[in-house]
Design a protein around this motif. Structure first.
Motif, PDB file in Angstrom:
ATOM      1  N   ARG A   1       0.969  -0.947  -0.067  1.00 19.90           N
ATOM      2  CA  ARG A   1      -0.413  -0.196  -0.132  1.00 19.90           C
ATOM      3  C   ARG A   1       1.419   1.131  -0.492  1.00 19.90           C
TER       4      ARG A   1
ATOM      5  N   ARG B   1       2.148   1.755  -3.492  1.00 15.20           N
ATOM      6  CA  ARG B   1       1.087   1.686  -3.820  1.00 15.20           C
ATOM      7  C   ARG B   1       0.332   3.776  -4.157  1.00 15.20           C
ATOM      8  N   ILE B   2       0.987   4.134  -2.810  1.00 16.75           N
ATOM      9  CA  ILE B   2       0.895   5.715  -2.488  1.00 16.75           C
ATOM     10  C   ILE B   2       1.886   6.504  -3.057  1.00 16.75           C
ATOM     11  N   GLU B   3       3.009   5.711  -2.551  1.00 16.65           N
ATOM     12  CA  GLU B   3       4.271   6.674  -3.186  1.00 16.65           C
ATOM     13  C   GLU B   3       4.202   6.596  -4.758  1.00 16.65           C
TER      14      GLU B   3
ATOM     15  N   ILE C   1      -6.483   9.696  -7.590  1.00 17.86           N
ATOM     16  CA  ILE C   1      -5.663   9.109  -6.388  1.00 17.86           C
ATOM     17  C   ILE C   1      -6.894   9.350  -5.114  1.00 17.86           C
TER      18      ILE C   1
ATOM     19  N   LEU D   1      -7.248   5.913  -2.981  1.00 20.89           N
ATOM     20  CA  LEU D   1      -6.826   5.674  -1.309  1.00 20.89           C
ATOM     21  C   LEU D   1      -8.413   5.062  -1.255  1.00 20.89           C
TER      22      LEU D   1
END
Length: 171
Positions: A5, A8-10, A130, A134
């Motif tokens: 996760r 993916r966020i980065e 995004i 998220l």
């Protein structure tokens, strides 16, 4: 939170940063285009003023030339008129060319403005993607926390049962 996760966020944050950098570059190009447009407009205004003065000067010269030609000879008047017409035609042509250049500058500006608006819309879409990306991660985190809590409770119950059995065997 798992490393997948976080990765993916980065990755999403890197995409947003790249998009923002591209938008900033495009806005900088638009600002440079605006500065060039303003400079071109200032030069155009100076040329138009110069042309107006030239036309005024030639107009008074033409009047003087006609009076002189009438006094001296009719051939001199014809020659002067011809030169004046050529000068006026050249001046009109220069003004027409300046008008064409201004139209081209306006078109370039409008194209840059359209690109900036498209970039802004793309940035909004990126932000929305995004946020949408998220949302499942938040749901997964909540589900993992709930499962972890249930696991701890079950494990504590199991340990208590093992302790009770151990006391019974030992006791």
């Amino acid at each position: 939170m798992s490393t997948d996760r976080l990765d993916r966020i980065e990755a999403l944050l890197a995409t947003v940063a790249e998009s923002n950098a591209a938008s900033t570059d495009r806005l900088d190009r638009i600002e440079m285009g605006l500065e060039r447009t303003e400079a071109n407009l200032a030069r155009t205004e100076k040329i138009v003023e110069s042309n107006a003065r030239a036309i005024e000067a030639w107009s008074s010269r033409m009047e003087d030339g006609i009076a002189e030609a009438e006094e001296v000879s009719s051939s001199m008047a014809a020659n002067t008129n011809r030169r004046m017409e050529e000068t006026i035609i050249d001046t009109v042509q220069m003004i027409a060319n300046l008008g064409q250049q201004q139209q081209e500058t306006d078109q370039r500006f409008n194209n840059l403005l359209k690109e900036a608006r498209a970039d802004r819309q793309e940035a909004r879409a990126d932000r929305q993607r995004i946020d949408e990306a998220l949302a499942p991660a938040d749901r997964d985190r909540a589900l993992n926390e709930s499962e972890h809590r249930a696991f701890r409770e079950t494990f504590q119950t199991l340990l208590a049962e093992v302790a009770r059995l151990w006391q019974r065997v030992a006791g």
